[in-house]
Scaffold this active site. Structure first.
Site, PDB file in Angstrom:
ATOM      1  N   ASP A 119      -2.801  45.219  11.655  1.00  0.00           N
ATOM      2  CA  ASP A 119      -4.250  45.338  11.827  1.00  0.00           C
ATOM      3  C   ASP A 119      -4.745  44.404  12.935  1.00  0.00           C
ATOM      4  O   ASP A 119      -4.321  43.247  13.014  1.00  0.00           O
ATOM      5  CB  ASP A 119      -4.927  44.979  10.492  1.00  0.00           C
ATOM      6  N   GLU A 124      16.914  41.821  12.131  1.00  0.00           N
ATOM      7  CA  GLU A 124      17.895  41.268  11.205  1.00  0.00           C
ATOM      8  C   GLU A 124      18.189  42.222  10.047  1.00  0.00           C
ATOM      9  O   GLU A 124      19.194  42.070   9.345  1.00  0.00           O
ATOM     10  CB  GLU A 124      17.399  39.938  10.634  1.00  0.00           C
TER      11      GLU A 124
END
Length: 565
Positions: free
Chosen positions: A235, A287
């Site tokens: 956002d 990751e």
């Protein structure tokens, strides 16, 4: 240069047979899911209320997920469901790592993601890093602490200007109206420092100059990644970092460019160091397995600035607001599509296409208003919405759908003032009507209370009368419904690989009112003019309206997908 398609005699509005220029966007070799994805936005409080309390919930989403699988969507994006006082529809977050009881529990969230995985639907969640709720523990600790303390350093506190600090620190205005600053009270009851809130006064901005804020959000990212979310819609992704010294700004509060005030100078948006944040976030996502993504809600212009958010080591997608607001004008639309593809291709990122979301009028309503017919005239508005949606679904890149657009829903324009909840309406005393009209609960079944949204007496916002004809069960039974148009088009988009395709414009069509492009071997034509145009020879495989193209003509406000003969 034109390709091998032959050029024949001209006909009204467009050529009867068409040639096409070299692609402005070639097919991309990377088949990562997010490059051609269809992502369906769910506004949880308005999707489906399973427990009958008037508020949509996570269990309701899980209950209805099969309907979204039938639309061939790749992922759902959930607007905020976190613990919140709900002063701004959940975008005022009090706890980023828990579920508001209105929507259920973490167990309900886990059940949702498990069911979505069974249906091969990914789950993306909303992240609100610019600000939190004033109820958040960190902000309450900041209010209780002294100026200059580590607690206050988590947010943007400043001494006021003028005698005794009586004036705000600068002239910044809130997106929702009024000053972007609110003054605090000291423990002895005297007036204290001011804190910054670019949105509602209950939404204090975090201080992203503080490394502790970075660590807090990295913790939040990992919390949800460990719960197997496929990514984050971020956002106000352009707003986190503010210019040093917080200088005054006389341009628009949202930072969009106006004469004399180009958006790139807005001190509260688009600062260069914000990109370091997203590089770090991208590294964290890398990751994890499963190709997790970041999508930026970055309201910046021009497109050459917007694509800075989607460089190879930053975010994967960014909302294309130029396209979201495109007028009903063929020349303007061609320009927006071309400019978008070239800009995003320049950084090797996919373009995204979107026509509606929870912050703007639904496109069926917007097109009616732009046609000068008023929001309640849904004939032309819906015609244009169906045509625009079909054209959008043939574009290469990613597509975002907003819940209910597949039903052709308009905004609810006549919500009584006493029932409106948008802080923009409240802070401006009704001068700005706000966004409640596009957030009304969905109609599921025509003959049930609240059209099947929930079993209670009323939803959190009222639905318009007469929505029974737009309900999902009625539209499922009607082969010509907007719902079945979306189902057919989305299925074909996936089957034909249009999201991963190319785009070439029809040669010499720049001055016509018909948008004509080629994606692979599929020709797309949308008539945005006032007169019929001839269709080239071929087989219509999708049409925005029943019977379109059967007579060899394309009526105004219609779109077809054609396989040339």
């Amino acid at each position: 240069m034109p390709n091998a398609m032959s050029v024949a005699a001209a006909a009204p509005a467009i050529l009867r047979e068409l040639a096409f220029d070299e692609p402005v966007h070639p097919t991309h070799p990377d088949n990562s899911w997010w490059r051609s994805s269809v992502i369906y936005q769910i506004y949880p409080r308005s999707f489906r209320d399973l427990n009958g309390d008037g508020m949509g919930d996570l269990a309701g989403i899980t209950h209805e997920l099969e309907h979204l699988a039938e639309l061939s969507v790749d992922a759902i994006w959930l607007s905020p469901f976190y613990t919140s006082p709900q002063r701004d529809g959940g975008y005022d977050v009090a706890d980023y790592c828990d579920i508001d009881p209105l929507f259920g529990s973490l167990d309900d969230f886990d059940a949702l993601t498990a069911r979505a995985a069974e249906l091969d639907i990914k789950v993306i969640v909303d992240l609100v890093p610019n600000h939190c709720s004033s109820d958040h523990r960190l902000f309450q600790e900041a209010l209780a602490a002294e100026p200059g303390s580590p607690e206050r350093a988590m947010f943007v506190f400043r001494d006021g200007a003028g005698p005794n600090g009586v004036n705000p620190p600068n002239n910044w205005q809130s997106h929702f109206g009024g000053s972007a600053w609110t003054r605090t009270l000291n423990s002895d009851g005297t007036a204290g420092q001011w804190y910054l809130h670019l949105f509602d006064s209950s939404q204090p901005d975090f201080n992203w100059d503080n490394p502790a804020v970075h660590l807090e959000f990295e913790r939040i990212l990992r919390f949800w990644l460990d719960r197997n979310v496929s990514g984050f819609r971020v956002d106000v992704a352009h707003a986190l970092v503010k210019a040093e010294g917080l200088p005054n700004w006389d341009g628009r509060p949202d930072g969009c460019s106006t004469e004399g005030y180009p958006g790139y100078l807005a001190p509260m948006f688009g600062q260069k160091s914000v990109h370091d944040i997203y590089r770090r976030w991208r590294a964290i996502l890398n990751e994890y397995d499963g190709d997790r993504i970041l999508c930026a809600e970055a309201v910046v212009d021009p497109l050459s600035r917007l694509v800075e958010w989607v460089r190879p080591d930053e975010m994967h997608q960014a909302f294309n607001f130029a396209y979201l607001h495109h007028p009903w004008d063929a020349k303007a639309l061609r320009s927006i599509i071309t400019d978008s593809l070239l800009a995003f291709d320049s950084v090797d990122a996919p373009t995204t296409w979107v026509l509606s979301n929870h912050d703007v009028p639904r496109h069926a309503t917007r097109f009616a208003i732009e046609a000068g017919l008023g929001a309640d005239n849904q004939g032309v508005g819906l015609d244009r919405a169906r045509a625009a949606s079909l054209a959008m679904l043939a574009l290469p890149g990613g597509v975002y759908l907003y819940q209910g657009e597949e039903l052709g829903l308009p905004d609810h324009e006549h919500i009584p003032d006493k029932l409106r909840q948008d802080p923009a309406f409240i802070r401006t005393g009704g001068e700005r009507v706000g966004r409640d009209g596009c957030r009304v609960p969905l109609p599921w079944r025509a003959d049930e209370p609240q059209y099947g949204f929930g079993a209670g007496d009323a939803g959190w916002l009222p639905q318009p009368e007469g929505w029974g004809g737009l309900s999902r069960d009625v539209q499922q039974a009607d082969p010509d419904s907007t719902l079945n148009l979306y189902r057919r088009a989305l299925g074909l988009r996936k089957e034909l690989g249009l999201g991963a395709g190319s785009l070439s414009w029809a040669t010499d069509s720049e001055d016509t009112d018909t948008v004509v492009f080629l994606n692979g071997d599929i020709m797309v034509l949308m008539n945005m003019g006032e007169c019929e145009s001839y269709l080239p020879s071929g087989t219509v495989i999708a049409a925005s309206h029943p019977g379109t193209g059967a007579d060899g003509m394309l009526a105004p406000d219609r779109c077809v997908w054609l396989r040339p003969s």
